[in-house]
Design an enzyme around this catalytic site. Structure first.
Site, PDB file in Angstrom:
ATOM      1  N   THR A 364       0.842  -1.196   0.000  1.00 45.19           N
ATOM      2  CA  THR A 364       0.000   0.000   0.000  1.00 45.19           C
ATOM      3  C   THR A 364       0.875   1.243   0.000  1.00 45.19           C
ATOM      4  O   THR A 364       2.100   1.167   0.167  1.00 45.19           O
ATOM      5  CB  THR A 364      -0.928   0.040   1.226  1.00 45.19           C
ATOM      6  OG1 THR A 364      -0.137   0.311   2.403  1.00 45.19           O
ATOM      7  CG2 THR A 364      -1.663  -1.271   1.401  1.00 45.19           C
ATOM      8  N   CYS A 365       0.246   2.383  -0.130  1.00 48.28           N
ATOM      9  CA  CYS A 365       0.978   3.639  -0.180  1.00 48.28           C
ATOM     10  C   CYS A 365       1.158   4.271   1.198  1.00 48.28           C
ATOM     11  O   CYS A 365       1.521   5.440   1.293  1.00 48.28           O
ATOM     12  CB  CYS A 365       0.250   4.608  -1.111  1.00 48.28           C
ATOM     13  SG  CYS A 365      -1.445   4.961  -0.593  1.00 48.28           S
ATOM     14  N   LEU A 366       0.896   3.527   2.258  1.00 44.56           N
ATOM     15  CA  LEU A 366       1.018   4.061   3.618  1.00 44.56           C
ATOM     16  C   LEU A 366       2.392   3.748   4.189  1.00 44.56           C
ATOM     17  O   LEU A 366       2.812   2.588   4.240  1.00 44.56           O
ATOM     18  CB  LEU A 366      -0.065   3.466   4.517  1.00 44.56           C
ATOM     19  CG  LEU A 366      -1.511   3.772   4.123  1.00 44.56           C
ATOM     20  CD1 LEU A 366      -2.469   3.076   5.076  1.00 44.56           C
ATOM     21  CD2 LEU A 366      -1.752   5.271   4.105  1.00 44.56           C
ATOM     22  N   GLU A 367       3.094   4.777   4.651  1.00 46.24           N
ATOM     23  CA  GLU A 367       4.425   4.586   5.227  1.00 46.24           C
ATOM     24  C   GLU A 367       4.406   3.626   6.409  1.00 46.24           C
ATOM     25  O   GLU A 367       5.329   2.844   6.618  1.00 46.24           O
ATOM     26  CB  GLU A 367       4.974   5.951   5.675  1.00 46.24           C
ATOM     27  CG  GLU A 367       6.410   5.915   6.165  1.00 46.24           C
ATOM     28  CD  GLU A 367       7.414   5.688   5.037  1.00 46.24           C
ATOM     29  OE1 GLU A 367       8.297   4.838   5.200  1.00 46.24           O
ATOM     30  OE2 GLU A 367       7.292   6.361   3.990  1.00 46.24           O
ATOM     31  N   HIS A 406      -7.331  -0.330  -0.947  1.00 48.37           N
ATOM     32  CA  HIS A 406      -6.800  -0.264  -2.318  1.00 48.37           C
ATOM     33  C   HIS A 406      -7.528  -1.232  -3.255  1.00 48.37           C
ATOM     34  O   HIS A 406      -6.996  -1.590  -4.307  1.00 48.37           O
ATOM     35  CB  HIS A 406      -5.303  -0.584  -2.348  1.00 48.37           C
ATOM     36  CG  HIS A 406      -4.419   0.585  -2.046  1.00 48.37           C
ATOM     37  ND1 HIS A 406      -4.638   1.846  -2.525  1.00 48.37           N
ATOM     38  CD2 HIS A 406      -3.273   0.656  -1.311  1.00 48.37           C
ATOM     39  CE1 HIS A 406      -3.672   2.658  -2.099  1.00 48.37           C
ATOM     40  NE2 HIS A 406      -2.835   1.960  -1.360  1.00 48.37           N
TER      41      HIS A 406
END
Length: 432
Positions: A364-367, A406
């Site tokens: 995913t795009c979450l740090e 997502h």
């Protein structure tokens, strides 16, 4: 920190083909379930009751895992299920668990759930006076226990002593509602506290019997620890852990006690032995119910992710790898409580190589979406296409926080069984 594994899981990891075949067919992350292990775990609790000469009954805490194969193992093993919604109730019935073998828990149950539970003769744990009034208003025959708030507890669940007295007075001994006894739940994993609270409820049962109620059942809930790791590995981690062991920020919450020296059914034995609780239960003809979740799922499942990317990073002067896998930490739920799931994943297949510290990130795009912030000492450098197998994840890790974030598909559950010649697998029945 290598985890203990079931022999079926060991066969899966040692097999050169089956795990890869499943990954190719599923095409994404998946969970593997070993229902034979669930049946064995149930048997250990039943044996503990038998050895103590106590009339006992095991309810599986369904919130710990919603796989249909687990509910079927309960039905086949003579165990019940603790459910907290109409959906969970229907799913348990669909796998053959009888209505009278269901315990209905949870706060502020809906009228639908109360009605359905009464129709199936399930045992309903009443959590509040207004919930009792709503059940009375349905005018149905029902079996109940009253959930007691333990002394000193600040829980939002359960009935305080004055409320318990009001509830007992509200129930007509000759009416349609049968007061079968009392229940409680404690946080933590203290065997002595559970034994002493059970002893207090025996006294409450006896006083209630004098008012004309059966009061022949006590449920002590769950909280039976699981032993994931050997004592030396756990002590080494606990005594030497450093912030430098983690990618980015280390966990800020406490860890589950991954080494638990008196786990599962052994903890039940300790509860029954403390101050002769077993004798008191026998002498007063009281059934003791337990509601383990994680303990019945010990070594009963694993979670599998495929490596999609490999990067190198450095902290101080020490290099390490960070992987991206094809799932999210929503499927490894400990991470979402600002903690860490500590048992080491297994890198599959086995190839020679050099030990490589490795953290694991999600797709995913979450740090913050990390399956393992800890830099795990993998036996070799991971490659794209490899599989990471997290062991012993059936208890709460798989289902508690799952989400199609997502628009990623939820990892399916694969049911594995061990034949004499080879392993067989199938997809778990769809959730009802």
């Amino acid at each position: 920190m290598p985890s203990y594994v079931d022999h079926v899981e060991r066969r899966l990891l040692d097999d050169p083909q089956v795990l890869g075949d499943i990954a190719d067919v599923v095409g994404g992350p998946f969970h593997v379930m070993y229902p034979e292990r669930v049946a064995r775990n149930i048997g250990t609790f039943q044996a503990a009751f038998g050895a103590a000469g106590v009339d006992g009954f095991v309810y599986f805490g369904k919130k710990a895992n919603k796989a249909a194969c687990v509910a079927r193992a309960c039905a086949d093993s003579g165990a019940g299920i603790d459910v907290a919604s109409a959906g969970e109730l229907v799913a348990a019935l669909a796998q053959g668990v009888r209505g009278e073998d269901l315990m209905i828990t949870g706060p502020a149950k809906s009228d639908e759930l109360l009605w359905l539970a009464a129709r199936h003769r399930a045992l309903i744990a009443i959590d509040a006076l207004d919930e009792l009034e709503r059940l009375v208003a349905l005018n149905l025959a029902a079996r109940i226990v009253l959930r007691a708030l333990p002394d000193g507890s600040t829980s939002r669940f359960g009935l305080a002593p004055g409320e318990l007295s009001q509830a007992v007075e509200r129930i007509d001994p000759g009416g349609p509602i049968l007061l079968s006894g009392f229940s409680f739940h404690l946080t933590g994993y203290d065997a002595i506290a559970r034994s002493e609270q059970a002893a207090a409820l025996i006294d409450l049962c006896l006083r209630t019997r004098a008012q004309g109620h059966p009061a022949d059942t006590i449920s002590i809930g769950g909280g039976f620890g699981v032993d994931y790791l050997d004592a030396a590995s756990w002590a080494r981690f606990r005594d030497t852990v450093s912030d430098n062991w983690f990618h980015a920020n280390p966990p800020k919450s406490g860890y589950y006690p991954y080494h638990f020296p008196v786990p599962g059914a052994a903890m039940l034995t300790a509860i029954l032995a403390h101050r002769d609780l077993a004798d008191r239960l026998r002498d007063n003809d009281i059934r003791l119910a337990v509601e383990p979740g994680r303990a019945l799922l010990d070594r009963a499942g694993s979670s599998v992710f495929r490596v999609q990317g490999v990067k190198s990073r450095t902290v101080g002067a020490e290099p390490y790898d960070i992987l991206t896998v094809d799932g999210t930490s929503l499927s490894l739920s400990e991470q979402w409580f600002d903690s860490e799931y500590l048992p080491d994943p297994v890198l599959w297949p086995v190839h020679p190589g050099h030990r490589t510290p490795t953290s694991v990130g999600a797709s995913t795009c979450l740090e913050s979406d990390l399956l393992s912030r800890r830099r795990i000492p993998l036996p070799r450098r991971a490659r794209v296409g490899d599989l990471l197998v997290y062991p012993n994840t059936a208890g709460y890790q798989m289902d508690s926080n799952e989400s199609p974030f997502h628009e990623l598909p939820l990892p399916p559950k694969v049911v594995l069984s061990a034949g004499p010649d080879r392993l067989r697998w199938r997809l778990d029945a769809p959730a009802r």
